[in-house]
Design a protein around this motif. Structure first.
Motif, PDB file in Angstrom:
ATOM      1  N   LEU A 151       0.813  -1.203   0.000  1.00  0.00           N
ATOM      2  CA  LEU A 151       0.000   0.000   0.000  1.00  0.00           C
ATOM      3  C   LEU A 151       0.857   1.268   0.000  1.00  0.00           C
ATOM      4  O   LEU A 151       0.532   2.246  -0.685  1.00  0.00           O
ATOM      5  CB  LEU A 151      -0.922  -0.015   1.223  1.00  0.00           C
ATOM      6  CG  LEU A 151      -2.096  -1.008   1.185  1.00  0.00           C
ATOM      7  CD1 LEU A 151      -2.775  -1.076   2.538  1.00  0.00           C
ATOM      8  CD2 LEU A 151      -3.095  -0.621   0.106  1.00  0.00           C
ATOM      9  N   LEU A 152       1.957   1.241   0.767  1.00  0.00           N
ATOM     10  CA  LEU A 152       2.864   2.389   0.757  1.00  0.00           C
ATOM     11  C   LEU A 152       3.489   2.583  -0.624  1.00  0.00           C
ATOM     12  O   LEU A 152       3.613   3.716  -1.110  1.00  0.00           O
ATOM     13  CB  LEU A 152       3.952   2.207   1.809  1.00  0.00           C
ATOM     14  CG  LEU A 152       3.570   2.499   3.254  1.00  0.00           C
ATOM     15  CD1 LEU A 152       4.681   2.056   4.190  1.00  0.00           C
ATOM     16  CD2 LEU A 152       3.268   3.970   3.438  1.00  0.00           C
ATOM     17  N   PHE A 153       3.872   1.472  -1.252  1.00  0.00           N
ATOM     18  CA  PHE A 153       4.469   1.568  -2.584  1.00  0.00           C
ATOM     19  C   PHE A 153       3.443   2.092  -3.581  1.00  0.00           C
ATOM     20  O   PHE A 153       3.761   2.924  -4.427  1.00  0.00           O
ATOM     21  CB  PHE A 153       4.990   0.194  -3.025  1.00  0.00           C
ATOM     22  CG  PHE A 153       5.662   0.216  -4.363  1.00  0.00           C
ATOM     23  CD1 PHE A 153       6.921   0.771  -4.506  1.00  0.00           C
ATOM     24  CD2 PHE A 153       5.030  -0.291  -5.482  1.00  0.00           C
ATOM     25  CE1 PHE A 153       7.548   0.807  -5.741  1.00  0.00           C
ATOM     26  CE2 PHE A 153       5.646  -0.260  -6.727  1.00  0.00           C
ATOM     27  CZ  PHE A 153       6.910   0.289  -6.851  1.00  0.00           C
ATOM     28  N   ARG A 154       2.208   1.648  -3.473  1.00  0.00           N
ATOM     29  CA  ARG A 154       1.159   2.119  -4.378  1.00  0.00           C
ATOM     30  C   ARG A 154       0.876   3.605  -4.140  1.00  0.00           C
ATOM     31  O   ARG A 154       0.652   4.358  -5.086  1.00  0.00           O
ATOM     32  CB  ARG A 154      -0.109   1.292  -4.158  1.00  0.00           C
ATOM     33  CG  ARG A 154      -1.276   1.688  -5.061  1.00  0.00           C
ATOM     34  CD  ARG A 154      -2.412   0.687  -4.909  1.00  0.00           C
ATOM     35  NE  ARG A 154      -3.639   1.156  -5.501  1.00  0.00           N
ATOM     36  CZ  ARG A 154      -3.914   1.125  -6.809  1.00  0.00           C
ATOM     37  NH1 ARG A 154      -3.013   0.646  -7.647  1.00  0.00           N
ATOM     38  NH2 ARG A 154      -5.074   1.566  -7.264  1.00  0.00           N
ATOM     39  N   MET A 155       0.911   4.026  -2.888  1.00  0.00           N
ATOM     40  CA  MET A 155       0.696   5.437  -2.592  1.00  0.00           C
ATOM     41  C   MET A 155       1.814   6.293  -3.183  1.00  0.00           C
ATOM     42  O   MET A 155       1.595   7.436  -3.592  1.00  0.00           O
ATOM     43  CB  MET A 155       0.611   5.658  -1.081  1.00  0.00           C
ATOM     44  CG  MET A 155       0.270   7.088  -0.687  1.00  0.00           C
ATOM     45  SD  MET A 155      -0.006   7.311   1.084  1.00  0.00           S
ATOM     46  CE  MET A 155       1.685   7.217   1.681  1.00  0.00           C
ATOM     47  N   SER A 156       3.033   5.741  -3.238  1.00  0.00           N
ATOM     48  CA  SER A 156       4.168   6.487  -3.776  1.00  0.00           C
ATOM     49  C   SER A 156       4.191   6.491  -5.302  1.00  0.00           C
ATOM     50  O   SER A 156       4.619   7.469  -5.914  1.00  0.00           O
ATOM     51  CB  SER A 156       5.485   5.896  -3.256  1.00  0.00           C
ATOM     52  OG  SER A 156       5.559   6.013  -1.863  1.00  0.00           O
ATOM     53  N   THR A 157       3.770   5.402  -5.920  1.00  0.00           N
ATOM     54  CA  THR A 157       3.911   5.272  -7.372  1.00  0.00           C
ATOM     55  C   THR A 157       2.648   5.649  -8.146  1.00  0.00           C
ATOM     56  O   THR A 157       2.733   6.119  -9.274  1.00  0.00           O
ATOM     57  CB  THR A 157       4.284   3.829  -7.741  1.00  0.00           C
ATOM     58  OG1 THR A 157       3.301   2.929  -7.209  1.00  0.00           O
ATOM     59  CG2 THR A 157       5.650   3.468  -7.174  1.00  0.00           C
ATOM     60  N   GLU A 158       1.480   5.457  -7.523  1.00  0.00           N
ATOM     61  CA  GLU A 158       0.224   5.724  -8.239  1.00  0.00           C
ATOM     62  C   GLU A 158      -0.705   6.535  -7.331  1.00  0.00           C
ATOM     63  O   GLU A 158      -1.770   6.075  -6.905  1.00  0.00           O
ATOM     64  CB  GLU A 158      -0.448   4.410  -8.656  1.00  0.00           C
ATOM     65  CG  GLU A 158       0.412   3.570  -9.592  1.00  0.00           C
ATOM     66  CD  GLU A 158      -0.247   2.229  -9.934  1.00  0.00           C
ATOM     67  OE1 GLU A 158      -1.147   1.799  -9.180  1.00  0.00           O
ATOM     68  OE2 GLU A 158       0.127   1.651 -10.950  1.00  0.00           O
ATOM     69  N   ARG A 159      -0.302   7.738  -7.038  1.00  0.00           N
ATOM     70  CA  ARG A 159      -1.034   8.547  -6.068  1.00  0.00           C
ATOM     71  C   ARG A 159      -2.451   8.848  -6.520  1.00  0.00           C
ATOM     72  O   ARG A 159      -3.386   8.849  -5.718  1.00  0.00           O
ATOM     73  CB  ARG A 159      -0.275   9.852  -5.820  1.00  0.00           C
ATOM     74  CG  ARG A 159       1.019   9.662  -5.044  1.00  0.00           C
ATOM     75  CD  ARG A 159       1.749  10.963  -4.875  1.00  0.00           C
ATOM     76  NE  ARG A 159       3.042  10.756  -4.231  1.00  0.00           N
ATOM     77  CZ  ARG A 159       3.978  11.691  -4.090  1.00  0.00           C
ATOM     78  NH1 ARG A 159       3.754  12.906  -4.561  1.00  0.00           N
ATOM     79  NH2 ARG A 159       5.117  11.413  -3.509  1.00  0.00           N
ATOM     80  N   GLU A 160      -2.627   9.151  -7.794  1.00  0.00           N
ATOM     81  CA  GLU A 160      -3.955   9.495  -8.282  1.00  0.00           C
ATOM     82  C   GLU A 160      -4.927   8.331  -8.068  1.00  0.00           C
ATOM     83  O   GLU A 160      -6.051   8.530  -7.607  1.00  0.00           O
ATOM     84  CB  GLU A 160      -3.891   9.869  -9.766  1.00  0.00           C
ATOM     85  CG  GLU A 160      -3.016  11.090 -10.071  1.00  0.00           C
ATOM     86  CD  GLU A 160      -3.625  12.377  -9.532  1.00  0.00           C
ATOM     87  OE1 GLU A 160      -4.839  12.386  -9.263  1.00  0.00           O
ATOM     88  OE2 GLU A 160      -2.881  13.364  -9.377  1.00  0.00           O
ATOM     89  N   LYS A 161      -4.482   7.122  -8.409  1.00  0.00           N
ATOM     90  CA  LYS A 161      -5.340   5.956  -8.240  1.00  0.00           C
ATOM     91  C   LYS A 161      -5.527   5.612  -6.763  1.00  0.00           C
ATOM     92  O   LYS A 161      -6.606   5.217  -6.338  1.00  0.00           O
ATOM     93  CB  LYS A 161      -4.755   4.755  -8.980  1.00  0.00           C
ATOM     94  CG  LYS A 161      -4.742   4.893 -10.492  1.00  0.00           C
ATOM     95  CD  LYS A 161      -4.174   3.639 -11.145  1.00  0.00           C
ATOM     96  CE  LYS A 161      -4.173   3.763 -12.663  1.00  0.00           C
ATOM     97  NZ  LYS A 161      -3.608   2.547 -13.313  1.00  0.00           N
ATOM     98  N   PHE A 162      -4.459   5.776  -6.001  1.00  0.00           N
ATOM     99  CA  PHE A 162      -4.521   5.433  -4.583  1.00  0.00           C
ATOM    100  C   PHE A 162      -5.519   6.325  -3.842  1.00  0.00           C
ATOM    101  O   PHE A 162      -6.290   5.862  -3.008  1.00  0.00           O
ATOM    102  CB  PHE A 162      -3.136   5.554  -3.950  1.00  0.00           C
ATOM    103  CG  PHE A 162      -3.087   5.171  -2.498  1.00  0.00           C
ATOM    104  CD1 PHE A 162      -2.924   3.855  -2.120  1.00  0.00           C
ATOM    105  CD2 PHE A 162      -3.208   6.136  -1.503  1.00  0.00           C
ATOM    106  CE1 PHE A 162      -2.878   3.492  -0.784  1.00  0.00           C
ATOM    107  CE2 PHE A 162      -3.161   5.786  -0.161  1.00  0.00           C
ATOM    108  CZ  PHE A 162      -3.000   4.462   0.193  1.00  0.00           C
ATOM    109  N   PHE A 163      -5.494   7.623  -4.152  1.00  0.00           N
ATOM    110  CA  PHE A 163      -6.364   8.569  -3.474  1.00  0.00           C
ATOM    111  C   PHE A 163      -7.663   8.831  -4.223  1.00  0.00           C
ATOM    112  O   PHE A 163      -8.389   9.786  -3.910  1.00  0.00           O
ATOM    113  CB  PHE A 163      -5.628   9.901  -3.263  1.00  0.00           C
ATOM    114  CG  PHE A 163      -4.529   9.837  -2.238  1.00  0.00           C
ATOM    115  CD1 PHE A 163      -4.808   9.661  -0.897  1.00  0.00           C
ATOM    116  CD2 PHE A 163      -3.196   9.941  -2.625  1.00  0.00           C
ATOM    117  CE1 PHE A 163      -3.796   9.607   0.051  1.00  0.00           C
ATOM    118  CE2 PHE A 163      -2.175   9.896  -1.687  1.00  0.00           C
ATOM    119  CZ  PHE A 163      -2.478   9.716  -0.346  1.00  0.00           C
ATOM    120  N   ALA A 164      -7.953   7.986  -5.211  1.00  0.00           N
ATOM    121  CA  ALA A 164      -9.197   8.171  -5.963  1.00  0.00           C
ATOM    122  C   ALA A 164     -10.420   7.940  -5.085  1.00  0.00           C
ATOM    123  O   ALA A 164     -11.492   8.487  -5.326  1.00  0.00           O
ATOM    124  CB  ALA A 164      -9.226   7.234  -7.173  1.00  0.00           C
TER     125      ALA A 164
END
Length: 318
Positions: A1-14
């Motif tokens: 989840l941390l890696f996804r928040m760092s690499t795909e912020r738009e999708k993570f915080f969608a």
């Protein structure tokens, strides 16, 4: 989840689902084992929230508030519940985090007794049970458990003053005690045997033991597999194989992680700063543990393949 928040912020915080899930998982991870250091862990959690808020507040303000609200509320509520349930059975030890403090103070008393005044020695004898005091460089439990709880509670300010005073007088002893305490964490090809006390060392054994506490019994459905696991855990076996043994060394894994972080900074792979940096921060905090044993550093081994692939992959996204 941390890696996804760092690499795909738009999708993570969608949506609010993943920030809330990350906050919950983070809280449960910190609560899993903190050795009654819940206040320090709470400060670490608050610091992480502050960093994430400072970096991303302009674009994802609402989502970060949800992330912080979930991890803080879950951590605080569960801490209160666990304290109410467990304290009647087992009260917290106020000296749980004093391993490095006791190690440095005892080492200074052993190595440089000439720098201790009669007043310092009197205070030292008041705070420690010197009649059963033992010093093992790799195991702080021996010195920490010899601190008098009553004397510490009665005058903990005096204890801190004594520790600071002797640190100014004996900086070399303090440094020796600190690095001897955690050398298995940063020395490549280190062998984890901190629980083995001096004088009883068996060169064929690690500190592990196998067994089942009474009234339980162990049933061997597959004796050969049981023997194999016993060999690689209780006996020093693969540790004798050159190079190969380094893959299972905490020290080697630490330097690997540190160099991957430096390489990510050199290549400006900013998306890796948070996931690798957080694991590195946890590892550095482990410098202050009372002993270096494998279970505290399992994250390094589990993170190892992800670290290598993410750091040296030629593309920013993969």
């Amino acid at each position: 989840l941390l890696f996804r928040m760092s690499t795909e912020r738009e999708k993570f915080f969608a949506s609010l689902r993943e920030p809330a899930l990350l906050g919950f998982v983070l809280s449960m991870t910190l609560l899993s084992r903190n050795n009654t250091s819940e206040v320090l862990t709470l400060l670490l959690l608050a610091g992480l929230n502050a960093v994430v808020w400072f970096r991303l507040r302009h674009k994802f303000s609402r989502e970060i508030k949800v992330f912080a609200a979930v991890n803080m509320s879950v951590y605080l509520s569960l801490s209160v519940i666990l304290s109410l349930v467990c304290q009647p059975i087992s009260t917290p030890n106020p000296l749980s985090s004093m391993g490095i403090v006791s190690q440095t103070l005892v080492r200074a008393n052993i190595d440089e007794p000439d720098k201790w005044t009669p007043e310092d020695s009197e205070a030292y004898n008041r705070y420690f049970f010197t009649d059963r005091l033992e010093y093992c460089p790799e195991l702080a439990d021996l010195t920490r458990n010899c601190i008098s709880k009553e004397a510490f509670r009665a005058d903990y300010i005096g204890f801190i003053k004594l520790w600071v005073k002797m640190g100014c007088k004996c900086p070399a002893s303090y440094a020796n005690a600190f690095f001897a305490q955690n050398r298995y964490m940063w020395y490549p090809d280190s062998l984890i045997d901190g629980y083995v006390r001096s004088g009883t060392y068996d060169s064929k054994k690690c500190y592990f033991v196998t067994g089942v506490a009474s009234p339980g019994t162990r049933i061997h459905f597959w004796p050969a597999l049981e023997e194999y696991y016993r060999t690689i855990s209780a006996d020093i076996s693969f540790e004798k194989i050159p190079i190969f043994s380094m893959l299972f060394s905490v020290g080697f894994q630490f330097w690997l992680l540190l160099n991957c972080f430096f390489y990510a900074v050199y290549r400006s792979k900013r998306r890796l700063y948070l996931p690798i940096g957080l694991i590195l921060l946890y590892t550095v905090i482990c410098l202050f543990l009372p002993i270096v044993i494998m279970r505290y550093f399992m994250v390094l081994f589990l993170f190892f393949p992800i670290t290598i692939v993410a750091t040296f992959h030629p593309k920013e996204r993969f």
